[in-house]
Design a protein around this motif. Structure first.
Motif, PDB file in Angstrom:
ATOM      1  N   THR A   1      -5.167  -2.617 -11.215  1.00  0.00           N
ATOM      2  CA  THR A   1      -4.146  -1.950 -10.399  1.00  0.00           C
ATOM      3  C   THR A   1      -4.713  -1.620  -9.027  1.00  0.00           C
ATOM      4  O   THR A   1      -5.762  -0.970  -8.921  1.00  0.00           O
ATOM      5  N   ASN A   2      -4.060  -2.074  -7.987  1.00  0.00           N
ATOM      6  CA  ASN A   2      -4.462  -1.753  -6.621  1.00  0.00           C
ATOM      7  C   ASN A   2      -4.064  -0.315  -6.301  1.00  0.00           C
ATOM      8  O   ASN A   2      -2.894   0.055  -6.436  1.00  0.00           O
ATOM      9  N   LEU A   3      -5.052   0.489  -5.911  1.00  0.00           N
ATOM     10  CA  LEU A   3      -4.780   1.905  -5.655  1.00  0.00           C
ATOM     11  C   LEU A   3      -4.021   2.135  -4.355  1.00  0.00           C
ATOM     12  O   LEU A   3      -3.573   3.264  -4.087  1.00  0.00           O
ATOM     13  N   GLY A   4      -3.908   1.123  -3.536  1.00  0.00           N
ATOM     14  CA  GLY A   4      -3.150   1.263  -2.305  1.00  0.00           C
ATOM     15  C   GLY A   4      -3.841   2.085  -1.239  1.00  0.00           C
ATOM     16  O   GLY A   4      -3.188   2.724  -0.409  1.00  0.00           O
TER      17      GLY A   4
ATOM     18  N   GLU B   1      -9.709  -2.435   0.190  1.00  0.00           N
ATOM     19  CA  GLU B   1      -8.859  -2.037  -0.927  1.00  0.00           C
ATOM     20  C   GLU B   1      -9.715  -1.762  -2.160  1.00  0.00           C
ATOM     21  O   GLU B   1     -10.848  -2.228  -2.265  1.00  0.00           O
ATOM     22  N   THR B   2      -9.154  -0.995  -3.089  1.00  0.00           N
ATOM     23  CA  THR B   2      -9.822  -0.689  -4.350  1.00  0.00           C
ATOM     24  C   THR B   2      -8.890  -1.016  -5.504  1.00  0.00           C
ATOM     25  O   THR B   2      -7.726  -0.593  -5.507  1.00  0.00           O
ATOM     26  N   VAL B   3      -9.389  -1.784  -6.473  1.00  0.00           N
ATOM     27  CA  VAL B   3      -8.603  -2.171  -7.640  1.00  0.00           C
ATOM     28  C   VAL B   3      -9.270  -1.602  -8.886  1.00  0.00           C
ATOM     29  O   VAL B   3     -10.469  -1.809  -9.107  1.00  0.00           O
TER      30      VAL B   3
ATOM     31  N   ASN C   1      -7.014   2.141   1.789  1.00  0.00           N
ATOM     32  CA  ASN C   1      -7.743   1.221   2.672  1.00  0.00           C
ATOM     33  C   ASN C   1      -9.239   1.469   2.616  1.00  0.00           C
ATOM     34  O   ASN C   1      -9.887   1.782   3.619  1.00  0.00           O
TER      35      ASN C   1
ATOM     36  N   TYR D   1     -12.839   2.399  -0.296  1.00  0.00           N
ATOM     37  CA  TYR D   1     -13.378   2.754  -1.615  1.00  0.00           C
ATOM     38  C   TYR D   1     -13.173   4.239  -1.851  1.00  0.00           C
ATOM     39  O   TYR D   1     -13.349   5.061  -0.947  1.00  0.00           O
TER      40      TYR D   1
END
Length: 280
Positions: free
Chosen positions: A215-218, A209-211, A220, A222
């Motif tokens: 905010t989590n970008l949703g 995941e990338t935050v 799977n 980078y």
């Protein structure tokens, strides 16, 4: 006695009309040119009424790009084969109208790859054609061997590919577009992650995941910003350019004395002025 009427000077067609007249030499090319122009104008009108003025501008640019083959013919005084003109017209329509406005770049994952491969092939063909023109024209005093004809053709194609990637990067940087499509990766390796001031990369694997700013970008993995897309585009451009250059090398070598059949129909045109009468 009444004075004899002065002969009216024949009005020359405008610049853009002259370019359009270049397509009239080939009926299939001209029919396709007219059909594509109508489609682009229709798309432009629709985009205007829905308020998407960026796409209206893109349609205008597409109409100008349609005139590029004819402009090359007038500029270099050559007659480009109809088949090559048709390929260029279809390519421009596929890239700008279908790809950008109709979202084919997003709907079909291989659309961008296909077009960049075609670009490499076409640009190499144009490069080889220009060199062939210089080789056949005594005015330039240039005679390159088949190997250097193929090499210049390859370099010309790769240069066009690099310039296009510069354009994509500039558009993304200045206008916040996304011409360099992003890629999701699951591992990164960067020296910037190393807390010590040494040139040793730190790897992060199995990214799930990338935050960003909490905010989590949703996604799977980078979010890579354009690098993978740019290198993929240049690589498929390389494949297209290399393929045509190899074919062009053997074709030029085999037909060195008879002319290059791979661009059969390419002719240097001359402006023939009518002879002036000696009568007073």
């Amino acid at each position: 006695m009444s004075k004899p009427a002065k002969p009216q000077k024949e009005r020359k067609p405008g610049f853009f009309k002259q370019l359009e007249n270049e397509y009239r030499r080939s009926k299939p090319t001209f029919i396709l040119y007219v059909i594509l122009r109508i489609l682009v104008i229709a798309v432009g009108v629709r985009q205007f009424f829905i308020g998407n003025f960026e796409n209206v501008f893109l349609c205008g640019m597409t109409l100008l790009l349609f005139l590029v083959p004819a402009f090359v013919e007038r500029l270099f005084k050559v007659s480009v084969p109809s088949a090559l003109e048709i390929i260029v017209l279809v390519f421009i329509f596929a890239a700008e109208i279908l790809g950008e406005i109709s979202d084919y770049y997003v709907k079909f994952s291989m659309w961008d790859t296909m077009l960049h491969t075609t670009t490499g092939f076409l640009a190499a063909a144009v490069g080889l054609s220009l060199i062939d023109i210089l080789n056949r024209n005594d005015k330039f005093g240039l005679k390159l061997s088949p190997f250097f004809v193929a090499l210049v053709s390859f370099c010309f194609s790769m240069t066009i590919g690099v310039l296009w990637e510069f354009f994509e990067f500039g558009a993304d940087l200045l206008f916040m577009t996304d011409m360099q499509k992003d890629t999701i990766v699951t591992s990164i390796s960067s020296v910037l992650l190393n807390p010590e001031p040494i040139n040793k990369a730190i790897q992060i694997t199995d990214i799930t995941e990338t935050v960003v700013n909490g905010t989590n970008l949703g996604i799977n993995g980078y979010l890579d910003i354009g690098l993978y897309d740019t290198m993929k585009d240049l690589f498929v451009n390389f494949i297209g350019a290399l393929t045509f250059s190899i074919v062009g090398f053997f074709n030029t070598k085999r037909n060195d004395k008879r002319g290059n059949k791979i661009i059969d129909g390419l002719k240097i045109t001359k402006n023939i002025e009518p002879e002036k009468s000696n009568e007073s």
